[in-house]
Scaffold this active site. Structure first.
Site, PDB file in Angstrom:
ATOM      1  N   ARG A  46      -9.621  26.045 127.053  1.00 13.04           N
ATOM      2  CA  ARG A  46     -10.747  25.327 126.448  1.00 13.04           C
ATOM      3  C   ARG A  46     -10.178  24.337 125.439  1.00 13.04           C
ATOM      4  NH1 ARG A  46      -8.998  26.201 122.205  1.00 13.04           N
ATOM      5  NH2 ARG A  46     -10.862  25.277 121.354  1.00 13.04           N
ATOM      6  N   GLY A  47     -11.078  23.543 124.846  1.00 14.52           N
ATOM      7  CA  GLY A  47     -10.624  22.457 123.989  1.00 14.52           C
ATOM      8  C   GLY A  47     -10.560  21.203 124.854  1.00 14.52           C
ATOM      9  N   ALA A  48     -11.149  20.109 124.358  1.00 12.96           N
ATOM     10  CA  ALA A  48     -11.346  18.923 125.199  1.00 12.96           C
ATOM     11  C   ALA A  48     -10.068  18.417 125.881  1.00 12.96           C
ATOM     12  CB  ALA A  48     -12.019  17.824 124.373  1.00 12.96           C
ATOM     13  N   ARG A  88     -17.793  21.527 132.649  1.00 16.72           N
ATOM     14  CA  ARG A  88     -18.298  21.522 131.263  1.00 16.72           C
ATOM     15  C   ARG A  88     -18.705  20.074 130.955  1.00 16.72           C
ATOM     16  NH1 ARG A  88     -15.108  24.592 126.845  1.00 16.72           N
ATOM     17  NH2 ARG A  88     -17.227  24.798 126.078  1.00 16.72           N
ATOM     18  N   ASP A 236     -15.253  16.415 120.893  1.00 13.97           N
ATOM     19  CA  ASP A 236     -15.377  16.508 122.355  1.00 13.97           C
ATOM     20  C   ASP A 236     -15.804  15.186 122.963  1.00 13.97           C
ATOM     21  OD1 ASP A 236     -15.715  19.443 121.351  1.00 13.97           O
ATOM     22  OD2 ASP A 236     -15.091  19.498 123.443  1.00 13.97           O
TER      23      ASP A 236
HETATM   24  O1  MRU Z   1     -15.968  25.298 123.634  1.00 11.87           O
HETATM   25  P1  MRU Z   1     -14.583  24.841 123.281  1.00 11.87           P
HETATM   26  O2  MRU Z   1     -13.735  25.923 122.711  1.00 11.87           O
HETATM   27  O3  MRU Z   1     -13.925  24.109 124.422  1.00 11.87           O
HETATM   28  O4  MRU Z   1     -14.816  23.779 122.126  1.00 11.87           O
HETATM   29  C1  MRU Z   1     -13.708  23.082 121.606  1.00 11.87           C
HETATM   30  C2  MRU Z   1     -14.040  22.190 120.491  1.00 11.87           C
HETATM   31  O5  MRU Z   1     -15.184  21.967 120.145  1.00 11.87           O
HETATM   32  C3  MRU Z   1     -12.897  21.459 119.853  1.00 11.87           C
HETATM   33  O6  MRU Z   1     -13.135  21.245 118.503  1.00 11.87           O
HETATM   34  C4  MRU Z   1     -12.758  20.115 120.546  1.00 11.87           C
HETATM   35  O7  MRU Z   1     -12.651  20.278 121.934  1.00 11.87           O
HETATM   36  C5  MRU Z   1     -11.589  19.367 120.065  1.00 11.87           C
HETATM   37  S1  MRU Z   1     -10.099  20.113 120.660  1.00 11.87           S
HETATM   38  C6  MRU Z   1      -8.766  19.246 120.241  1.00 11.87           C
END
Ligand code: MRU
Length: 346
Positions: A46-48, A88, A236
């Site tokens: 996860r994480g963008a 997502r 994101d």
């Molecule tokens: O639902 P997630 O864990 O994928 O959400 C991630 C976030 O909101 C992060 O802050 C965002 O993706 C930035 S990651 C460098």
């Protein structure tokens, strides 16, 4: 410990299964399009930026499998593109990476299969390498905002586990710490999935960076007591007027920061920007299963609780002090400053 969130090794894709952290650190192989889709949907990765990189490798793995059955066509690959993009909906980096792979496919589809596959493999590696570099640049730009002795508050996980490098929001923390600055990080636990508690605290601790875990509703308390010097969050999706979608709870932090006159920084690579949208209200917000909330409390399913679970919220640009990117800084983001920034860098 060396944390490599996504590993491409001997033509195979591995990710750390983040659903087991912090209790178990283990890699799993993503062997097919189904594996990749399921890993992204279920937050194993996860994480963008990290989901974009994983999807790019997934594109390659799938193209390779389609070649083996002689079914690699524009139609079959487009079907995969749509499945990956729709895993997502909020993070721009996901569709950005998948579309870049698709463009690469379209420009080379007439080449013999081995050559085409090699190009797709290199395209995925390039997306990964570029993100690693972008993180380091964000770290260098962001470091200027961290003074010796700073207390930083962060939300969700926008560190190593969310990217191909040292993170976005946490990149300046790693850079400043490596330079010898003393600092301390307050980590929001980030309900309902707990990316702060499970992931951010864990990765900071692996790097011996002093940190303290707090519940999300304690942030105002610590700001009011003068304990927070700056707030760093990831993103994101960032749209043309400078509005930012990030993990649910980010907006509340920005309002609190504004009230307490604490600088609020968003850190993200260019792959997070979506200039096709003009304001934050146009960003699609992912709604996740209500079990993520009710299971926190072991609420009996028979009681039939109703819960809402938007995974992201939008912070309006006027609450943001600066957006720190890999190509420079957008101070006081607004439609004019964002367009001027892109005009100057392209
Ligand atoms: O639902 P997630 O864990 O994928 O959400 C991630 C976030 O909101 C992060 O802050 C965002 O993706 C930035 S990651 C460098």
């Amino acid at each position: 410990m060396q944390i490599e969130t996504i590993r491409f090794d001997r033509d195979k894709v591995f990710i750390i299964d983040q659903t087991y952290l912090p209790n178990k650190f283990s890699y799993i192989e993503l062997n097919s399009l189904d594996d990749v889709v399921s890993a992204i949907k279920n937050l194993k990765v996860r994480g963008a930026p990290a989901i974009g990189i994983t999807a790019a490798y997934g594109f390659y793995v799938h193209a390779k499998q389609l070649t083996q059955t002689r079914s690699l066509t524009k139609e079959s690959i487009l079907e995969a593109v749509e499945r990956l993009e729709n895993c997502r909906p909020t993070a721009k980096n996901l569709s950005w990476a998948v579309r870049r792979m698709y463009d690469s496919f379209l420009s080379n589809q007439n080449k013999p299969a081995p050559a085409l596959l090699d190009i797709l493999k290199q395209a995925a590696i390039e997306i990964h390498d570029e993100d690693r570099l972008a993180c380091s640049k964000i770290g260098a730009y962001g470091n200027a905002f961290i003074e010796d002795g700073s207390n930083v508050l962060t939300h969700c996980n926008a560190g190593i586990l969310a990217t191909g490098g040292i993170g976005t929001a946490l990149a300046p923390v790693y850079t400043a710490f490596a330079e010898g600055k003393k600092l301390h990080v307050y980590v929001d636990e980030t309900r309902p999935v707990g990316q702060g508690a499970r992931l951010t605290y864990w990765e900071l601790e692996q790097h011996n960076i002093p940190c303290t875990l707090i519940t999300d509703n304690m942030a105002g308390f610590f700001m009011g007591r003068g304990k927070i010097d700056l707030i760093c969050v990831g993103a994101d999706r960032i749209v043309s007027n400078g509005d930012v979608a990030n993990k649910i709870g980010t907006y509340s932090l920005a309002v609190l920061a504004d009230y307490h006159k604490i600088p609020f920084y968003v850190l993200a690579p260019l792959s997070t920007f979506d200039l096709s949208l003009s304001e934050g209200s146009e960003i699609p917000i992912e709604n996740r299963a209500q079990d993520e909330i009710t299971d926190l409390w072991n609420i009996d399913k028979g009681l039939n609780y109703k819960a809402e679970n938007p995974a992201f919220d939008v912070t309006p640009h006027n609450l943001i002090s600066a957006i720190i990117t890999d190509k420079g800084i957008i101070h006081k983001p607004c439609p004019e400053s964002v367009s001027k920034f892109f005009y100057n860098i392209t």
